[in-house]
Scaffold this active site. Structure first.
Site, short mmCIF file in Angstrom:
data_model
loop_
_atom_site.label_atom_id
_atom_site.label_comp_id
_atom_site.label_asym_id
_atom_site.label_seq_id
_atom_site.Cartn_x
_atom_site.Cartn_y
_atom_site.Cartn_z
N ASN A 92 0.80 -1.22 0.00
CA ASN A 92 0.00 0.00 0.00
C ASN A 92 0.84 1.27 0.00
O ASN A 92 0.28 2.37 -0.01
CB ASN A 92 -0.93 0.03 1.22
CG ASN A 92 -1.99 -1.04 1.16
OD1 ASN A 92 -2.37 -1.48 0.08
ND2 ASN A 92 -2.46 -1.47 2.31
N ASP A 111 1.25 5.49 3.21
CA ASP A 111 0.54 4.23 3.22
C ASP A 111 -0.93 4.62 3.02
O ASP A 111 -1.55 5.17 3.91
CB ASP A 111 0.74 3.53 4.56
CG ASP A 111 0.02 2.20 4.66
OD1 ASP A 111 -0.73 1.82 3.72
OD2 ASP A 111 0.19 1.52 5.68
N TYR A 112 -1.45 4.38 1.83
CA TYR A 112 -2.76 4.93 1.49
C TYR A 112 -3.95 4.16 2.04
O TYR A 112 -5.08 4.54 1.82
CB TYR A 112 -2.88 5.16 -0.02
CG TYR A 112 -3.09 3.93 -0.85
CD1 TYR A 112 -4.36 3.50 -1.20
CD2 TYR A 112 -2.00 3.17 -1.29
CE1 TYR A 112 -4.55 2.37 -1.97
CE2 TYR A 112 -2.19 2.05 -2.06
CZ TYR A 112 -3.46 1.65 -2.40
OH TYR A 112 -3.64 0.53 -3.16
N HIS A 113 -3.73 3.08 2.77
CA HIS A 113 -4.88 2.35 3.38
C HIS A 113 -4.63 2.14 4.84
O HIS A 113 -3.64 2.03 5.37
CB HIS A 113 -5.08 0.99 2.70
CG HIS A 113 -5.75 1.12 1.38
ND1 HIS A 113 -7.09 0.99 1.21
CD2 HIS A 113 -5.27 1.41 0.14
CE1 HIS A 113 -7.41 1.16 -0.06
NE2 HIS A 113 -6.32 1.41 -0.73
#
Length: 113
Positions: A92, A111-113
């Site tokens: 991610n 960290d996009y999630h």
């Protein structure tokens, strides 16, 4: 970065050497410190080599498509981030940046999630 390049001014020094600064700004000091002095304090240590490769390529990029290498998953973000582009680091984790007038700006590692 190859020594066979021609630049008229020397702005900054990263781990590879002096270069005309193409990355104009970083969103996080930890990422900026990693780029200029190799400090892994602000990054995931297991991403160091890939992140270094991405940042060196971004620093040398003249157009955003220069970041479209195999496995990069380069794409423009949407909605309120529509001025930004994303490149995959691992899982991610992404490097996101805006690109204007041949320079990367607001480079971030997220960290996009």
């Amino acid at each position: 970065m190859s020594q066979a390049f021609s630049r008229t001014s020397l702005d900054n020094c990263n781990l590879i050497g002096y270069s005309c600064q193409e990355i104009k700004s970083f969103a996080r000091k930890g990422l900026e410190d990693f780029f200029y002095d190799g400090s892994k304090k602000g990054i995931q240590p297991q991403h160091a080599q890939k992140l270094s490769d991405i940042l060196d390529r971004l620093d040398a990029a003249k157009v955003v498509k220069d970041m479209n290498f195999p496995g990069s998953n380069l794409h423009r973000l949407k909605s309120k981030m529509k001025e930004f582009w994303s490149v995959k680091v691992s899982g991610n984790w992404r490097v996101v940046f805006s690109f204007k007038e041949g320079n990367a700006n607001h480079v971030d590692y997220i960290d996009y999630h």
